[in-house]
Design a protein around this motif. Structure first.
Motif, PDB file in Angstrom:
ATOM      1  N   PRO A  73       0.795  -1.232   0.000  1.00  0.00           N
ATOM      2  CA  PRO A  73       0.000   0.000   0.000  1.00  0.00           C
ATOM      3  C   PRO A  73       0.832   1.289   0.000  1.00  0.00           C
ATOM      4  O   PRO A  73       0.274   2.381  -0.094  1.00  0.00           O
ATOM      5  CB  PRO A  73      -0.801  -0.117   1.304  1.00  0.00           C
ATOM      6  N   LYS A  74       2.150   1.171   0.112  1.00  0.00           N
ATOM      7  CA  LYS A  74       2.970   2.382   0.272  1.00  0.00           C
ATOM      8  C   LYS A  74       2.897   3.306  -0.941  1.00  0.00           C
ATOM      9  O   LYS A  74       2.923   4.538  -0.789  1.00  0.00           O
ATOM     10  CB  LYS A  74       4.426   1.996   0.544  1.00  0.00           C
ATOM     11  N   THR A  75       2.812   2.746  -2.147  1.00  0.00           N
ATOM     12  CA  THR A  75       2.820   3.606  -3.332  1.00  0.00           C
ATOM     13  C   THR A  75       1.576   4.475  -3.381  1.00  0.00           C
ATOM     14  O   THR A  75       1.659   5.683  -3.645  1.00  0.00           O
ATOM     15  CB  THR A  75       2.943   2.758  -4.603  1.00  0.00           C
ATOM     16  N   ALA A  76       0.420   3.875  -3.138  1.00  0.00           N
ATOM     17  CA  ALA A  76      -0.807   4.675  -3.120  1.00  0.00           C
ATOM     18  C   ALA A  76      -0.731   5.762  -2.057  1.00  0.00           C
ATOM     19  O   ALA A  76      -1.185   6.902  -2.275  1.00  0.00           O
ATOM     20  CB  ALA A  76      -2.008   3.761  -2.874  1.00  0.00           C
ATOM     21  N   ALA A  77      -0.131   5.447  -0.914  1.00  0.00           N
ATOM     22  CA  ALA A  77       0.011   6.430   0.156  1.00  0.00           C
ATOM     23  C   ALA A  77       0.964   7.553  -0.272  1.00  0.00           C
ATOM     24  O   ALA A  77       0.730   8.733   0.030  1.00  0.00           O
ATOM     25  CB  ALA A  77       0.525   5.755   1.427  1.00  0.00           C
ATOM     26  N   GLN A  78       2.041   7.196  -0.977  1.00  0.00           N
ATOM     27  CA  GLN A  78       2.979   8.225  -1.439  1.00  0.00           C
ATOM     28  C   GLN A  78       2.320   9.159  -2.455  1.00  0.00           C
ATOM     29  O   GLN A  78       2.519  10.380  -2.419  1.00  0.00           O
ATOM     30  CB  GLN A  78       4.217   7.571  -2.051  1.00  0.00           C
ATOM     31  N   ILE A  79       1.537   8.586  -3.371  1.00  0.00           N
ATOM     32  CA  ILE A  79       0.845   9.414  -4.359  1.00  0.00           C
ATOM     33  C   ILE A  79      -0.124  10.365  -3.671  1.00  0.00           C
ATOM     34  O   ILE A  79      -0.178  11.562  -3.984  1.00  0.00           O
ATOM     35  CB  ILE A  79       0.107   8.526  -5.381  1.00  0.00           C
ATOM     36  N   ALA A  80      -0.874   9.850  -2.716  1.00  0.00           N
ATOM     37  CA  ALA A  80      -1.849  10.682  -2.005  1.00  0.00           C
ATOM     38  C   ALA A  80      -1.161  11.802  -1.238  1.00  0.00           C
ATOM     39  O   ALA A  80      -1.622  12.959  -1.239  1.00  0.00           O
ATOM     40  CB  ALA A  80      -2.678   9.812  -1.065  1.00  0.00           C
ATOM     41  N   LEU A  81      -0.047  11.481  -0.573  1.00  0.00           N
ATOM     42  CA  LEU A  81       0.677  12.501   0.183  1.00  0.00           C
ATOM     43  C   LEU A  81       1.233  13.565  -0.764  1.00  0.00           C
ATOM     44  O   LEU A  81       1.095  14.774  -0.503  1.00  0.00           O
ATOM     45  CB  LEU A  81       1.806  11.853   0.981  1.00  0.00           C
ATOM     46  N   PHE A  82       1.846  13.141  -1.856  1.00  0.00           N
ATOM     47  CA  PHE A  82       2.411  14.099  -2.817  1.00  0.00           C
ATOM     48  C   PHE A  82       1.311  15.015  -3.350  1.00  0.00           C
ATOM     49  O   PHE A  82       1.471  16.247  -3.390  1.00  0.00           O
ATOM     50  CB  PHE A  82       3.095  13.348  -3.957  1.00  0.00           C
ATOM     51  N   ASP A  83       0.193  14.427  -3.755  1.00  0.00           N
ATOM     52  CA  ASP A  83      -0.901  15.224  -4.313  1.00  0.00           C
ATOM     53  C   ASP A  83      -1.414  16.253  -3.308  1.00  0.00           C
ATOM     54  O   ASP A  83      -1.738  17.394  -3.677  1.00  0.00           O
ATOM     55  CB  ASP A  83      -2.049  14.314  -4.758  1.00  0.00           C
TER      56      ASP A  83
END
Length: 359
Positions: free
Chosen positions: A169-179
């Motif tokens: 799940p880390k990639t989805a979390a990174q995308i959400a944080l960046f956005d």
């Protein structure tokens, strides 16, 4: 007779770049050429990536080699610069730099430059390697906008840590944080490496930066490039230099790691860790002679590997070509046999190997 050869298929390279654009049709492409273009030949590869929008390298010497080779496209330094004295070099050669820590920002602010430099501000969203903390973003962003040494357009970047694993799940979390962090900042965004390009379209942004996939190799866990429509660019080959009879129960190679269970024949091939082939490739790692796979027998040595070709050699003779990896044998499979990753195999090719570029 030339022995170890890395054949580089430039048509496959162009096809892979086209495949990148199919995965991310709305994004510009920053082709990653660090580590000698992943072992494929820095300048030669760059000269055949005419459709890329920009190049990315890790260090200044790589960027300078591209300029010396006549390449004029924008070049981004993924590790940025390391000393204030580097900044005039960046300016003179039109290099773009990543800013990922306070020391770099201060050096840029305090420099005396005739013109501003293009900057990418890198945010740490979970890789925890390079990049400013999310809480630092607004301060760094405002300071870059305020200094006359940075161009007005401050691009924003991050890097995925686990994009090769669809279950993580880390990639989805990174995308959400960046956005969430870049809301209101309309400059170009760049998140996706090869795995992000293939598996995480929500992270494509205005720019993508393909590396491994451009060379026809899958960045995903337990996959090959063919599954993503990619073609291997490197074909590593050598020659059979001897054929030997081995009786049952004879040990072969350093340490006697392999013992014949019956009378057989071994083909000795001119390849070893002196050429960059993995020393820890396990017993049975395949090679291809003709159209058939044969297993490695015994330890990989510096210059030679023994291959069990059985009693029926099917006409194998000294001088026959051996594919160590390539279209008939994915480098991903060899990497698994050596408990490593394809990146390492490609980057470890040594100067003893001849390069042959095929249009």
């Amino acid at each position: 007779m030339r022995l170890a050869i890395a054949q580089i298929n430039l048509t496959a390279l162009a096809d892979n770049l086209a495949q990148v654009r199919k995965f991310a049709p709305k994004s510009k492409v920053m082709a990653v050429l660090k580590a000698n273009a992943y072992g494929h030949g820095l300048v030669k590869i760059a000269q055949h990536l005419n459709d890329a929008d920009a190049f990315a390298v890790a260090r200044i010497d790589e960027a300078l080699a591209l300029r010396a080779g006549g390449l004029t496209k924008p070049i981004v330094l993924l590790e940025g610069f390391f000393h204030q004295d580097d900044l005039p070099i960046l300016l003179a050669n039109n290099f773009q730099t990543i800013i990922h820590d306070e020391n770099q920002l201060k050096a840029l602010e305090e420099a005396s430059l005739d013109e501003p430099i293009s900057c990418w501000l890198k945010i740490n969203t979970g890789m925890h390697r390079l990049g400013i903390a999310p809480a630092q973003l607004n301060d760094f962003y405002q300071r870059l906008q305020a200094t006359s040494n940075a161009k007005d357009t401050i691009n924003l970047m991050t890097h995925f840590s686990c994009a090769d694993d669809l279950q993580d799940p880390k990639t989805a979390a990174q995308i959400a944080l960046f956005d969430s962090l870049v809301q209101g900042k309309q400059q170009a965004h760049c998140l996706s490496n090869s795995a992000g390009i293939i598996a995480w379209p929500a992270g494509h942004g205005e720019w993508v930066r393909p590396g491994l996939m451009m060379y026809g190799v899958s960045p995903m866990l337990n996959a090959t490039g063919k599954e993503h429509g990619l073609k291997p660019v490197m074909r590593l080959t050598t020659k059979v230099i001897a054929i030997r009879d081995v009786d049952a129960q004879q040990c072969v190679g350093y340490g006697g790691r392999w013992q014949s269970t019956k009378a057989t024949k071994l083909a000795v091939v001119a390849m070893g860790y002196g050429d960059g082939y993995p020393r820890h490739a396990k017993q049975g790692t395949p090679v291809v002679i003709g159209s058939k796979r044969y297993p490695i027998a015994g330890s990989v040595s510096m210059d030679m590997i023994s291959v069990d070709i059985g009693e029926n050699t099917a006409g194998i003779k000294v001088g026959d070509e051996v594919e160590m990896w390539g279209p008939k044998l994915p480098v991903e499979e060899v990497a698994q046999c050596a408990t490593t990753i394809p990146y390492e195999l490609l980057c470890n090719i040594t100067p003893r190997v001849s390069y042959e570029y095929l249009e």
